[in-house]
Design a protein around this motif. Structure first.
Motif, short mmCIF file in Angstrom:
data_model
loop_
_atom_site.label_atom_id
_atom_site.label_comp_id
_atom_site.label_asym_id
_atom_site.label_seq_id
_atom_site.Cartn_x
_atom_site.Cartn_y
_atom_site.Cartn_z
N MET A 126 22.40 -49.60 -28.42
CA MET A 126 21.96 -49.89 -29.76
C MET A 126 21.62 -48.63 -30.52
SD MET A 126 18.37 -51.71 -30.52
CE MET A 126 17.17 -50.66 -31.21
N ALA A 127 20.99 -47.69 -29.89
CA ALA A 127 20.57 -46.51 -30.64
C ALA A 127 21.74 -45.55 -30.87
CB ALA A 127 19.46 -45.80 -29.90
N VAL A 128 21.47 -44.56 -31.65
CA VAL A 128 22.52 -43.63 -32.04
C VAL A 128 22.51 -42.41 -31.14
CG1 VAL A 128 23.21 -42.06 -33.86
CG2 VAL A 128 22.51 -44.37 -34.41
N ALA A 129 23.67 -41.86 -30.87
CA ALA A 129 23.73 -40.75 -29.93
C ALA A 129 23.81 -39.41 -30.59
CB ALA A 129 24.95 -40.90 -29.05
N ALA A 130 24.02 -39.44 -31.89
CA ALA A 130 24.19 -38.19 -32.60
C ALA A 130 23.11 -37.16 -32.27
CB ALA A 130 24.20 -38.45 -34.09
N PRO A 131 21.90 -37.62 -32.08
CA PRO A 131 20.82 -36.68 -31.81
C PRO A 131 21.14 -35.67 -30.72
CG PRO A 131 19.92 -38.84 -32.07
CD PRO A 131 21.40 -38.98 -32.20
N LEU A 132 21.76 -36.13 -29.67
CA LEU A 132 22.03 -35.23 -28.56
C LEU A 132 22.82 -34.04 -29.07
CD1 LEU A 132 21.96 -34.88 -25.43
CD2 LEU A 132 24.35 -35.54 -25.56
N GLU A 133 23.86 -34.40 -29.80
CA GLU A 133 24.75 -33.38 -30.31
C GLU A 133 24.00 -32.52 -31.32
OE1 GLU A 133 27.53 -31.46 -32.84
OE2 GLU A 133 26.09 -33.00 -33.41
N ALA A 134 23.34 -33.22 -32.25
CA ALA A 134 22.66 -32.52 -33.32
C ALA A 134 21.60 -31.59 -32.75
CB ALA A 134 22.03 -33.52 -34.28
N ALA A 135 20.88 -32.10 -31.78
CA ALA A 135 19.80 -31.32 -31.21
C ALA A 135 20.33 -30.03 -30.58
CB ALA A 135 19.04 -32.13 -30.18
N SER A 136 21.44 -30.18 -29.88
CA SER A 136 21.94 -29.01 -29.19
C SER A 136 22.46 -27.99 -30.21
CB SER A 136 23.03 -29.38 -28.19
OG SER A 136 24.11 -29.96 -28.85
N ARG A 137 22.91 -28.47 -31.36
CA ARG A 137 23.43 -27.56 -32.35
C ARG A 137 22.29 -26.82 -33.08
NH1 ARG A 137 26.26 -29.55 -36.92
NH2 ARG A 137 25.88 -31.51 -35.87
N GLU A 138 21.23 -27.56 -33.23
CA GLU A 138 20.11 -27.02 -33.97
C GLU A 138 19.46 -25.87 -33.20
OE1 GLU A 138 15.79 -28.77 -34.15
OE2 GLU A 138 17.28 -30.12 -34.96
N ILE A 178 32.45 -29.26 -25.63
CA ILE A 178 33.70 -28.81 -26.22
C ILE A 178 33.46 -28.40 -27.67
CG2 ILE A 178 36.00 -29.56 -26.93
CD1 ILE A 178 35.94 -31.36 -24.40
N ALA A 179 32.67 -29.23 -28.38
CA ALA A 179 32.40 -28.91 -29.77
C ALA A 179 31.70 -27.57 -29.90
CB ALA A 179 31.55 -30.01 -30.40
N GLU A 180 30.80 -27.28 -28.96
CA GLU A 180 30.08 -26.02 -29.02
C GLU A 180 30.97 -24.84 -28.71
OE1 GLU A 180 26.49 -25.84 -26.60
OE2 GLU A 180 25.96 -27.75 -27.51
N ARG A 181 31.79 -25.03 -27.67
CA ARG A 181 32.57 -23.91 -27.18
C ARG A 181 33.55 -23.42 -28.24
NH1 ARG A 181 35.44 -25.42 -22.13
NH2 ARG A 181 33.34 -25.90 -21.45
#
Lengths: 306, 447, 272
Positions: free
Chosen positions: A1-13, A301-304
């Motif tokens: 139910m919740a959104v996963a974007a945070p994981l990605e966003a957090a690592s980018r931040e 992959i997005a980070e690399r």
């Protein structure tokens, strides 16, 4: 139910452990307490319990017997379970990859031309996500009906013979998948169009000075510029695809045969219908691990490629 | 470093949570529930005080819904102190949720539970149903039914033996899965399998759909397949298999013949081609509109077909080798049972008694349903007459075979999926019987 | 010039996909208005039979289902929002030992599907006699919502100018006062967006409601709809009318707040 974007966003931040302002304050624990208690009690502890139950052979009614990792071995050896995971991966194409491609096509065009009234289109494109999945499922069940469903009537106008979309072994899974595409292409389109507007126009100007055509421009500027949004869109839709339950439950109950059975559905039917509770827990844990790995993978992959 | 801290947190948490014993370990006292008190005389319900009786049933179609609503109304009129709180669910939804509902302290008082090892056996094993033998004695229920029908609702209290042991409930309606036909299209109903197949071919040649079939829900396939199986295999062999008796098997030439036969019908176009993607209810409604010659279905749709088709609808047993020795899938509908958590078992038993007494039989007949009770009045008009005659004939010939999905706890899924695969040509008839046998053996070995 | 052609292409893509998004929804509205005794086919309009909604409402017991859905959704959204604001505040603006690890735990929670925890939740809550109560729906959903909400509010509080917090502190304001009187008034858009998302997820939740509650009077709307369709597979117009009833509350909310909703979705996903 919740959104996963945070994981990605957090690592980018940067690291989420980056220092918050202010002095150390013990009172922080107090503020954290209510959220953490509920969260630990109803997510973390059940997760631990699920891992524990998954090591037992238990029918949910009488005392269980120790099974070790047998239930996990079964995930790989049991034909029905293996099929369910394969189906989930195929559904990824429809839930995640297809919406992404549609979104990218639009973003590619929009990178070169301003479109007005975007707010209106966004509102419409988002609508399928707002409607309860049960309703979406019912809607599509009616559309897919073989005798006088909307799709077959539509095809009939062009003289194309109708199909039994949900009843055909080869068509059922793609048909269910396309419902996922229907729900999530709006998400991908809105995310990517928003992203593309943030790419500095100077980059495009530079590309054009270098004589780049529309396609090379897309590859050289738009695609890298959307890296973050792509990762978010993929993570979100991947999670939705893997936890797909209500759609399958309502449209096909996993049929015909086991052609549309997915892990989430197996969890339910094993735990609450056929009394294989330990196995159900193992499937749930395996599903979590897969979601975890795929989400991390996408973001790595997005980070690399930065 | 990130990954490490997550891991550490998880480990810390699991250490906190500690280790327990086997799941469900503390529940042994729950199993094998016996009635807390044994009924010795008919309880007086009017003195039971204000009672809410919670009932889960699956009578959702027109005629069956009408029957239950009428009887509920009468029961509440007879006992104004009782309020019936009814939850109705389709067969499929009931099957999916019945175990969840029966567990827990606030289970419904009366639940319709599917016979066989898949549902009733599992629930009995967990001690969630109250045996009703004491009430059966008090109300003299055993005289209402043939022993064949009563036995379908019996289980040993450990859930191991099906068809003998304690009685757990009573069914209202008799069931035959037979063949409904459209009298406009079929003037003389076929009496043997050969004649039936000739008629199907005739329908096909006329450009019509011979048999309407809706199998999206998966379970209808069991009915169509087993109806054919009853004509190719020995009825005793089928019964032995369902009751998991010594030496019974599925993977044998007679069963393969049944699978081959129905697959042949699919290939010859005797069914509507979209059957695996068509819902059950729309399929029989399509038959009611005159879209096909035949419909293989249970007598539970009799009332609705009669309402829509009037005297155009006919009913016959599945034609077989010998018209005088009919074999047909059937038995009785889901029994009304009492949950062991019920705090008002006396009221529940009185309600079940009320649903199955002579008055109920009359209401059933009036609403075009087929009573399972002995000595029920015979209907005088319409297709119900043919249904009642077929029921009589079938019982006289001892030709009822039980539903295949009763066989093992997971058989409902196993067999219904396998049949869909057989019919779609994903499995050959021999692969089909071998696969089903394998699923059966897996259970039989762990038994 | 090419840009003109590309602009047109952009409109065409947007138009076509907007149409695809809308058509099934319009179709179900039309179906809901069909003559219940007529030849039912999805998406065709053969009259305006508003009585279908009444029939579905009464036959399907939707009054009770909607009541349950409202009780559950409002409770979940209220407590999850409150707890998330507090926890987000702590993670966003305070320093304390172990905050990183704890925050990662919340992030982990975002990825745990209900399917993974439904088995123990059911059996453990049953032992506590909590199944078949609103608690069984409310507590687990507060927990999953708090995972998202905490992340969300932490992100917001990180964007608050430090000077604001410093100034409040120099004035001698307590952390509690700073949160409710200084920071929160500014946070209204972020909080509003979060509540809309949480409300939508809670309203549409299916698996938990299927497993935890079997009492008719506690059943939520999506489940009620699922069982209603099981009983009425052949009554197309009734099913459609019931679907509209179940979907409508969230859709109306969405129509009024769509700007917040989309902005929030984008901000949450992209800005980080």
């Amino acid at each position: 139910m919740a959104v996963a974007a945070p994981l990605e966003a957090a690592s980018r931040e940067g690291s989420p452990g980056e220092r918050p302002p202010g002095e150390p304050r013990l009172v922080g624990y107090l503020y954290l307490l209510p959220a953490f208690v509920v969260f630990a009690g109803f997510v973390l502890y059940p997760l631990y319990r699920a891992a524990y139950i998954s090591l037992w052979d238990w029918d949910g009614l009488t005392a269980g017997t120790w099974a070790g990792f047998d239930n996990y071995a079964e995930v790989f050896t049991d034909e029905d379970l293996r099929a369910a995971f394969v189906h989930a991966l195929i559904l990824l194409l429809f839930y995640a990859v297809l919406p992404l491609l549609i979104g990218l096509a639009l973003a590619g065009v929009m990178a070169r031309a301003r479109v007005r009234g975007l707010a209106f289109f966004r509102a419409v494109l988002f609508l399928p996500q707002v409607v309860a999945m049960v309703v979406v499922a019912l809607m599509w069940k009616m559309i897919y009906q073989p005798t006088d469903g909307a799709l077959n009537r539509f095809l009939g106008w062009f003289g194309i013979e109708g199909r039994s979309w949900l009843g055909d072994f080869n068509l059922a899974l793609p048909s269910v998948g396309l419902v996922g595409t229907y729900v999530y292409f709006g998400l991908a389109m809105v995310l990517l169009t928003a992203g593309v507007q943030k790419i500095p126009t100077s980059l495009y100007d530079a590309a054009r000075v270098d004589g780049a055509g529309p396609f090379r421009e897309f590859l050289a500027v738009t695609l890298p510029g959307l890296r973050g949004e792509i990762a978010v869109a993929l993570t979100l839709t991947t999670i939705y695809a893997l936890r797909n339950f209500d759609l399958v439950y309502i449209t096909t109950s996993g049929g015909p045969g086991n052609a549309t059975s997915v892990p989430a559905f197996q969890v339910f039917s094993r735990a609450f219908e056929s009394g294989q509770v330990g196995s159900a827990a193992a499937v749930g844990i395996t599903l979590t691990v897969i979601i975890f790995i795929i989400s991390l993978g996408i973001n790595r992959i997005a980070e690399r490629s930065t | 470093m990130k990954a490490k801290s997550v891991l550490a947190a998880v480990l810390a948490l699991s250490a906190l949570a500690g280790c327990g014993g086997a799941p469900g370990g503390g529940d042994e006292d729950k199993a094998a529930a016996t009635p807390s008190a044994t009924a010795e005389a008919k309880p007086d319900i009017s003195k039971a005080g204000n009672v809410t009786l919670r009932v889960w049933d699956q009578n959702v179609r027109g005629g069956q819904n009408a029957e239950i609503e009428e009887l509920n109304k009468q029961f509440q009129a007879k006992y104004p102190n009782v309020t019936i709180e009814r939850t109705k669910k389709s067969f499929e939804d009931l099957l999916k949720t019945v175990k969840l509902a029966a567990s827990g302290d606030d289970a419904p008082d009366v639940i319709q539970v599917n016979q066989g090892r898949g549902t009733m056996g599992e629930i009995v094993k967990a001690g969630l149903l109250r045996p009703v033998d004491d009430y059966a004695k008090v109300y003299d229920w055993e005289s209402r039914y043939s022993s064949t029908l009563l036995d379908l609702n019996r289980f040993s209290s450990d859930g191991a033996e099906f068809g003998s042991g304690e009685l757990y409930g009573l069914s209202q309606m008799g069931e035959i899965v037979g063949v409904f036909y459209n009298k406009d299209k079929v003037t003389t109903p076929p009496t043997t399998l050969t004649e039936f197949e000739a008629s199907l071919q005739q329908a096909k040649d006329a450009g019509d759909t011979p048999i309407m079939f809706g199998n999206l829900e998966k379970w209808p396939g069991i009915h169509n397949f087993e109806s054919v199986l009853g004509q190719t295999a020995d009825k005793q062999a089928i019964r032995d298999f369902v009751f998991a008796r010594e030496g019974a098997s599925f993977d044998n030439p007679e069963f393969q013949a049944g699978a081959t036969k129905i697959k042949e019908w699919v290939d010859k176009g005797y069914f509507n081609k979209d059957f695996n993607g068509t819902d059950y209810d729309p399929a029989w409604q399509s038959f009611a509109k005159g879209d096909s010659w035949y419909l293989i279905a249970g007598t539970w749709v009799t009332a609705d077909l009669a309402e829509q088709m009037g005297d155009k609808v006919g009913f016959m047993l599945m034609p077989g080798q010998d018209p005088n020795a009919p074999v047909s899938l059937g038995g009785e509908d889901l029994p009304f049972t009492i949950s062991s958590a019920s705090k008002v078992p006396d009221v529940a038993a009185a309600y079940i008694d009320f649903l199955t007494d002579a008055n109920a039989a009359k209401v059933l007949v009036d609403t075009n349903n087929l009573p399972a009770m002995k000595g029920a009045p015979t209907p005088s008009t319409g297709v119900s007459v043919e249904v009642a005659q077929a029921w009589q004939k079938l019982n006289d010939a001892d030709g009822v075979i039980p539903y295949l999905d009763y066989t093992t706890p997971t058989f409902y899924d196993d067999i219904s999926s396998a049949i869909q695969e057989l019919l779609a040509g994903k499995q050959s008839p021999t692969e089909f019987t071998a696969g089903v046998q394998e699923a059966y053996d897996k259970w039989a070995e762990s038994r | 010039m090419t840009s003109r052609a590309e602009q047109t292409l952009g409109y065409v893509i947007l138009g076509v996909f907007s149409l695809i998004a809308l058509l099934p929804i319009v179709g179900i509205l039309f179906t809901a208005l069909q003559d219940p005794d007529g030849v039912a086919a999805f998406g065709s309009l053969n009259g305006l039979h508003f009585e279908n909604f009444k029939t579905a409402w009464e036959d399907g017991n939707f009054g009770s289902y909607l009541k349950s859905s409202i009780i559950v959704s409002v409770s979940v959204v209220f407590f999850a929002t409150l707890f998330s604001i507090l926890a987000g505040y702590a993670f966003g603006l305070m320093r304390f030992r172990g905050s990183t690890v704890l925050f990662y735990l919340f992030l982990l929670g975002l990825m745990v599907p209900t399917e993974a925890i439904i088995v123990p939740l059911y059996y453990d809550l049953r032992d506590l006699n909590l199944t078949n109560t609103y608690w069984a729906l409310i507590l687990p959903q507060i927990a999953t919502s708090v995972a998202f909400g905490t992340y969300w509010m932490r992100t917001y509080f990180r964007t608050v100018p430090r000077s604001l917090v410093e100034a409040a502190r120099l004035d001698g304001a307590s952390t509690w006062f700073t949160l409710w009187r200084v920071l929160l008034p500014l946070a209204r858009p972020a909080v509003l967006t979060m509540t809309v998302l949480l409300f939508m997820w809670t309203w549409n939740e299916f698996l938990l409601a299927l497993v935890m509650v079997s009492d008719e009077s506690l059943r939520t709307a999506p489940l009620g709809l699922s069982f209603f369709q099981g009983r009425n597979t052949s009554e197309l117009s009734l099913m459609a009318a019931a679907s509209v009833i179940v979907a409508l509350p969230v859709v109306i909310l969405y129509i009024f707040l769509q700007r917040h909703f989309i902005r929030g979705m984008l901000a949450g996903a992209v800005k980080g």
